[in-house]
Design a protein around this motif. Structure first.
Motif, PDB file in Angstrom:
ATOM      1  N   GLU A 420       0.805  -1.218   0.000  1.00 10.32           N
ATOM      2  CA  GLU A 420       0.000   0.000   0.000  1.00 10.32           C
ATOM      3  C   GLU A 420       0.846   1.279   0.000  1.00 10.32           C
ATOM      4  O   GLU A 420       0.308   2.370  -0.212  1.00 10.32           O
ATOM      5  CB  GLU A 420      -0.930   0.009   1.220  1.00 10.32           C
ATOM      6  CG  GLU A 420      -1.997  -1.073   1.181  1.00 10.32           C
ATOM      7  CD  GLU A 420      -2.877  -1.068   2.417  1.00 10.32           C
ATOM      8  OE1 GLU A 420      -4.036  -1.508   2.315  1.00 10.32           O
ATOM      9  OE2 GLU A 420      -2.409  -0.635   3.491  1.00 10.32           O
ATOM     10  N   ASP A 433      -4.745   3.321   1.886  1.00  7.74           N
ATOM     11  CA  ASP A 433      -5.278   2.225   2.708  1.00  7.74           C
ATOM     12  C   ASP A 433      -6.369   1.485   1.928  1.00  7.74           C
ATOM     13  O   ASP A 433      -7.553   1.788   2.031  1.00  7.74           O
ATOM     14  CB  ASP A 433      -5.834   2.777   4.022  1.00  7.74           C
ATOM     15  CG  ASP A 433      -6.154   1.664   5.013  1.00  7.74           C
ATOM     16  OD1 ASP A 433      -5.817   0.496   4.727  1.00  7.74           O
ATOM     17  OD2 ASP A 433      -6.753   1.974   6.060  1.00  7.74           O
ATOM     18  N   GLN A 434      -5.965   0.491   1.153  1.00  5.56           N
ATOM     19  CA  GLN A 434      -6.897  -0.174   0.254  1.00  5.56           C
ATOM     20  C   GLN A 434      -7.933  -1.027   0.982  1.00  5.56           C
ATOM     21  O   GLN A 434      -9.036  -1.215   0.475  1.00  5.56           O
ATOM     22  CB  GLN A 434      -6.120  -1.039  -0.739  1.00  5.56           C
ATOM     23  CG  GLN A 434      -5.194  -0.233  -1.628  1.00  5.56           C
ATOM     24  CD  GLN A 434      -4.418  -1.103  -2.584  1.00  5.56           C
ATOM     25  OE1 GLN A 434      -4.765  -2.253  -2.829  1.00  5.56           O
ATOM     26  NE2 GLN A 434      -3.347  -0.557  -3.140  1.00  5.56           N
ATOM     27  N   ASP A 435      -7.587  -1.586   2.141  1.00  2.00           N
ATOM     28  CA  ASP A 435      -8.531  -2.455   2.849  1.00  2.00           C
ATOM     29  C   ASP A 435      -9.154  -1.789   4.068  1.00  2.00           C
ATOM     30  O   ASP A 435      -9.925  -2.418   4.805  1.00  2.00           O
ATOM     31  CB  ASP A 435      -7.867  -3.767   3.258  1.00  2.00           C
ATOM     32  CG  ASP A 435      -6.618  -3.556   4.109  1.00  2.00           C
ATOM     33  OD1 ASP A 435      -6.307  -2.387   4.433  1.00  2.00           O
ATOM     34  OD2 ASP A 435      -5.947  -4.548   4.431  1.00  2.00           O
ATOM     35  N   GLY A 436      -8.817  -0.527   4.308  1.00  2.00           N
ATOM     36  CA  GLY A 436      -9.461   0.217   5.383  1.00  2.00           C
ATOM     37  C   GLY A 436      -9.139  -0.236   6.789  1.00  2.00           C
ATOM     38  O   GLY A 436      -9.917   0.010   7.717  1.00  2.00           O
ATOM     39  N   ASP A 437      -7.965  -0.866   6.990  1.00  2.88           N
ATOM     40  CA  ASP A 437      -7.635  -1.363   8.331  1.00  2.88           C
ATOM     41  C   ASP A 437      -6.684  -0.435   9.085  1.00  2.88           C
ATOM     42  O   ASP A 437      -6.233  -0.780  10.184  1.00  2.88           O
ATOM     43  CB  ASP A 437      -7.032  -2.765   8.248  1.00  2.88           C
ATOM     44  CG  ASP A 437      -5.727  -2.808   7.467  1.00  2.88           C
ATOM     45  OD1 ASP A 437      -5.305  -1.755   6.927  1.00  2.88           O
ATOM     46  OD2 ASP A 437      -5.121  -3.893   7.378  1.00  2.88           O
ATOM     47  N   ASP A 441      -0.088  -2.127   4.835  1.00  2.00           N
ATOM     48  CA  ASP A 441       0.059  -3.528   4.437  1.00  2.00           C
ATOM     49  C   ASP A 441       1.067  -3.639   3.305  1.00  2.00           C
ATOM     50  O   ASP A 441       1.004  -2.910   2.314  1.00  2.00           O
ATOM     51  CB  ASP A 441      -1.283  -4.097   3.977  1.00  2.00           C
ATOM     52  CG  ASP A 441      -2.314  -4.111   5.097  1.00  2.00           C
ATOM     53  OD1 ASP A 441      -1.963  -4.551   6.203  1.00  2.00           O
ATOM     54  OD2 ASP A 441      -3.449  -3.665   4.853  1.00  2.00           O
ATOM     55  N   LEU A 444       1.529  -6.945  -1.273  1.00  2.00           N
ATOM     56  CA  LEU A 444       0.285  -6.995  -2.026  1.00  2.00           C
ATOM     57  C   LEU A 444       0.636  -7.020  -3.510  1.00  2.00           C
ATOM     58  O   LEU A 444       1.413  -6.197  -3.983  1.00  2.00           O
ATOM     59  CB  LEU A 444      -0.590  -5.779  -1.718  1.00  2.00           C
ATOM     60  CG  LEU A 444      -1.001  -5.594  -0.256  1.00  2.00           C
ATOM     61  CD1 LEU A 444      -1.829  -4.327  -0.105  1.00  2.00           C
ATOM     62  CD2 LEU A 444      -1.786  -6.799   0.242  1.00  2.00           C
ATOM     63  N   ASP A 476     -10.264  -9.245  -8.038  1.00  2.27           N
ATOM     64  CA  ASP A 476      -8.876  -8.889  -7.757  1.00  2.27           C
ATOM     65  C   ASP A 476      -8.850  -7.960  -6.543  1.00  2.27           C
ATOM     66  O   ASP A 476      -9.473  -6.894  -6.566  1.00  2.27           O
ATOM     67  CB  ASP A 476      -8.258  -8.184  -8.964  1.00  2.27           C
ATOM     68  CG  ASP A 476      -6.751  -7.992  -8.815  1.00  2.27           C
ATOM     69  OD1 ASP A 476      -6.324  -7.452  -7.770  1.00  2.27           O
ATOM     70  OD2 ASP A 476      -6.018  -8.357  -9.736  1.00  2.27           O
ATOM     71  N   PRO A 477      -8.127  -8.347  -5.479  1.00  5.80           N
ATOM     72  CA  PRO A 477      -8.140  -7.516  -4.264  1.00  5.80           C
ATOM     73  C   PRO A 477      -7.498  -6.145  -4.452  1.00  5.80           C
ATOM     74  O   PRO A 477      -7.770  -5.234  -3.679  1.00  5.80           O
ATOM     75  CB  PRO A 477      -7.351  -8.366  -3.256  1.00  5.80           C
ATOM     76  CG  PRO A 477      -6.499  -9.248  -4.095  1.00  5.80           C
ATOM     77  CD  PRO A 477      -7.291  -9.543  -5.321  1.00  5.80           C
ATOM     78  N   ILE A 478      -6.635  -6.007  -5.454  1.00  4.61           N
ATOM     79  CA  ILE A 478      -6.014  -4.713  -5.710  1.00  4.61           C
ATOM     80  C   ILE A 478      -6.950  -3.823  -6.507  1.00  4.61           C
ATOM     81  O   ILE A 478      -7.143  -2.639  -6.203  1.00  4.61           O
ATOM     82  CB  ILE A 478      -4.677  -4.882  -6.449  1.00  4.61           C
ATOM     83  CG1 ILE A 478      -3.716  -5.743  -5.620  1.00  4.61           C
ATOM     84  CG2 ILE A 478      -4.058  -3.530  -6.740  1.00  4.61           C
ATOM     85  CD1 ILE A 478      -3.342  -5.160  -4.284  1.00  4.61           C
ATOM     86  N   GLY A 480     -10.299  -4.403  -7.036  1.00  8.03           N
ATOM     87  CA  GLY A 480     -11.608  -4.295  -6.408  1.00  8.03           C
ATOM     88  C   GLY A 480     -12.762  -4.733  -7.291  1.00  8.03           C
ATOM     89  O   GLY A 480     -13.928  -4.520  -6.948  1.00  8.03           O
TER      90      GLY A 480
END
Length: 730
Positions: A420, A433-437, A441, A444, A476-478, A480
């Motif tokens: 990230e 912050d791609q996953d909002g945590d 991270d 990736l 795809d998690p990157i 979305g």
């Protein structure tokens, strides 16, 4: 604390009086196996195994190629170097300095660390995998194959022995190493080495204070020796040549001249390519890190040096000398030599046994109890072909062009580590912050759709593939969103086209204005099988697509493999290419042949043998006494095959069960199975059921002689016996 006291304390620690943890056994047996690099990782500061373990890769690329000329080893040993200043004295703790046994300098790290590892030496390296098919699958895994281990520099004698580790003054360091490897097509050419280095000197200080280590530097040294064991076998005396290599430094990624573009990656390669059998190279690249007193991680400066083994003075290249002591090694880690043609070797005439060092400087000081992070990538790639008309005027430009594929591969390693942190400042900035945590991270990577679940049925010279549509829903998690584009169907190299280790049989994609717009209708089971249904149910799984193959060769003991990959659309606007799942993710090895109890032209055929007569070697045989194979065919589903001489002496007995037969009593089939099925990957082996392989070796483990032989096949369902004969001519 004075230096003499430090030495005394470290010696006490090494003897066990002040040891903070138990020690595990040396582990040479773990190597990366998910991608194309097979690299040995140890729990005592080394990578590679010195070409001392026949059959296990040291740093082999491409380890899964079926083409001999692509299976190239790249270094015998590598080792971590950590340098620093303790009370004004320069120290470097080295995993290795010249590839020699531990009676010489180097070999200064020893396995130690987590008690759960040390109490069970068999697990001195912990393995985890993000692949569900792996026996090491773990939801906490970072990559497709993680190795975790720890070691320290605190011993002055080899643990458990009285052998002194020469010229080693411990700094009181512990390394927690994580190695990471993936099987993605764009990421299978590198292995990441992520080292967390901690100052544990307080554990060796009776006052529990410890000491500061200043000006810390971290690097990896490689004894690059690029060669192909299929061309010159290291294990055959007199064949291997250590002095036919070159080394160099690639200064930038070749794409931009922006600040931060400098990579200073040390590389090694065979000078003349060994007639096409060694046309790939290895590189070590620093890709990132952090330190407790470092506010800007971009201040970490990569450096590389190369030198000829044992050369303390090189009249041709006086700047490229081998550092002979800790002080020289410390300074070598923070300097990159001039790369002009007058000062640097670029031609075949300079082939030698070259060493490569890539390191990073400016980590600053490390107080007792503090840790820093240093991350490197070991990459391998094929040479980039350069047309003679395009050869530049300078050696540096030539090397940059030659290493293009290696730079591209290790760029993906850098992208993986960045995660990230898009601007590489070590801080989670707004929009990253791609996953909002609220956590920065790392590791990736854009992910291709997974390969579909594959089921294969075989017959005589034919096979039918069935697969699911699950990849089409993968997000795809990157990115979305689901960016599935199509399927590709592969086989092992049936066509035997030069330069290929597989054959692309067919490709089908969505009709969405992305080339080639073939559509998926042709492979839907409704179309292929001519049924009024969208799927077929096999063993509880619904398969939506099918593809039929004919004219397949029967009888190859090492099998043909088939696979179906899935690929995505990529993002050309962001220079992200289309990504494809790994063909080994669902590969199936097939052994076409007669089905059990199958009539031919309305008649039940009698059991037979092919090739018959067997002359010398069949075209699928090897040269060894256990590498010969004949096949019994037209067998009942369950039967006993008894083989006799003409005199009636029993030669061998084979028990055949079509439901369970896997052919592993034949060496070539067993070797193919063992290669395809490891802790990190698996492959199904599918047999027709009406055939059984035999290696022409008697039940007394003797190769059979030339002659005529009889065989009897007893059907266990009916008790009927069929008799036949075959000839062996050597």
């Amino acid at each position: 604390m004075n230096l003499q006291r430090l030495l005394v304390l470290c010696a006490l620690a090494a003897s066990g009086f002040l040891s903070p943890c138990l020690r595990a056994a040396d582990d040479y047996n773990h190597y990366t196996s998910v991608g194309q690099i097979g690299m040995t990782v140890t729990n005592f500061g080394l990578i590679g195994h010195g070409y001392n373990i026949e059959g296990q890769p040291s740093c082999l690329y491409k380890q899964y190629s079926e083409l001999d000329f692509e299976q190239v080893e790249h270094f015998s040993y590598g080792g971590i170097w950590v340098g620093g200043i303790v009370e004004g004295v320069h120290r470097v703790s080295t995993g290795c300095v010249d590839g020699s046994p531990s009676s010489r300098p180097g070999w200064e790290w020893n396995n130690a660390g987590q008690e759960e590892i040390a109490t069970n030496p068999a697990y001195s390296i912990i393995e985890r995998s993000g692949l569900r098919s792996s026996s090491h699958y773990d939801t906490t895994a970072i990559s497709h194959q993680d190795f975790y281990t720890s070691y320290t520099d605190t011993a002055t004698v080899v643990p458990g022995e009285t052998t002194e580790i020469l010229n080693h003054t411990p700094m009181g360091l512990k390394v927690d190493l994580t190695s990471l490897a993936w099987n993605y097509s764009y990421a299978e050419g590198f292995v990441i080495l992520d080292a967390t280095i901690t100052n544990i000197s307080q554990q060796y200080d009776p006052d529990s204070v410890g000491w500061t280590i200043d000006s810390v530097r971290v690097g990896y040294w490689l004894d690059e020796s690029v060669g192909n064991f299929n061309y010159t076998d290291y294990y055959t005396p007199g064949e291997w040549d250590w002095r036919d290599n070159l080394a160099g430094i690639v200064r930038t990624d070749g794409n931009t001249t922006a600040e931060g573009d400098t990579i200073n990656m040390g590389i090694g390669y065979d000078a003349d390519g060994d007639l096409g059998y060694a046309e790939s190279m290895v590189g070590c690249r620093f890709i990132g890190g952090s330190a407790p007193h470092l506010s800007d991680p971009t201040a970490l400066v990569p450096n590389s040096r190369v030198w000829v083994w044992t050369s303390t003075y090189n009249s041709d290249f006086p700047d490229l000398i081998m550092p002979a002591n800790d002080e020289e090694r410390f300074f070598a880690m923070a300097t990159t030599p001039s790369l002009d043609d007058a000062a640097f070797p670029y031609g075949e005439v300079d082939a030698q046994s070259w060493m490569v060092l890539t390191a990073a400087d400016n980590f600053g000081r490390l107080e007792p109890g503090e840790s820093l992070n240093a991350v490197f990538a070991i990459g391998c790639a094929e040479w980039e072909f350069i047309s003679p008309s395009d050869v530049p005027n300078t050696g540096e430009e030539y090397l940059q062009m030659l290493a293009h594929n290696l730079v591209v591969s290790t760029n993906w390693a850098r992208i993986a580590w960045d995660g990230e942190d898009k601007n590489r400042n070590g801080v989670l900035d707004p929009g990253e912050d791609q996953d909002g945590d609220d956590i920065l991270d790392r590791y990736l990577l854009p992910m291709p759709p997974p390969s579909p679940k594959l089921h294969v049925e075989v017959g005589n010279h034919e096979a039918t593939l069935y697969w699911t549509r699950a990849p089409e829903d993968f997000v795809d998690p990157i990115l979305g969103w689901a960016d599935f584009e199509g399927y590709r169907i592969y086989s092992s190299n049936i066509t035997e086209a030069e330069g290929d280790d597989n054959t692309l049989l067919a490709q089908f994609d969505l009709e969405n204005d992305i080339w080639p717009n073939l559509g998926l209708e042709e492979i839907k089971v409704r179309h292929v099988l001519g049924i009024d249904a969208d799927s077929v149910l096999v063993d509880g799984v619904y398969y939506h697509y099918a593809f039929h193959l004919t004219n397949l060769p029967n009888g190859r003991p090492n099998g043909n493999w088939l696979a179906v990959s899935a690929y995505d659309q990529g993002m050309p606007e962001n220079e992200l290419p289309s990504l494809e799942s790994n063909v080994r993710e669902n590969w199936v090895f097939i052994y076409p042949g007669n089905l059990p109890d199958t009539a031919v032209d309305g008649q039940d055929p009698k059991p037979g043998v092919y090739p018959n007569p067997y002359r010398g070697n069949a075209n699928w045989d090897g040269s060894g006494p256990y590498d010969r194979v004949i096949w019994f065919t037209h067998l009942p589903a369950r039967c006993t095959i008894s083989i006799f001489t003409l005199a009636g002496d029993l030669v061998d007995v084979l028990e055949h069960d079509a439901a369970t037969y896997q052919g592993q009593d034949v060496l070539q089939i067993r070797e193919a199975y063992d290669t395809a099925n490891t802790d990190s990957q698996s492959a199904d082996f599918v047999f027709s059921g009406g055939e059984h392989a035999w290696d022409l070796v008697t039940r007394d483990d003797q190769a059979i002689a030339t002659g005529l032989y009889l065989f009897a096949v007893e059907d266990k369902a009916t008790g009927e016996v069929e008799i036949g004969k075959f000839a062996v001519i050597k």
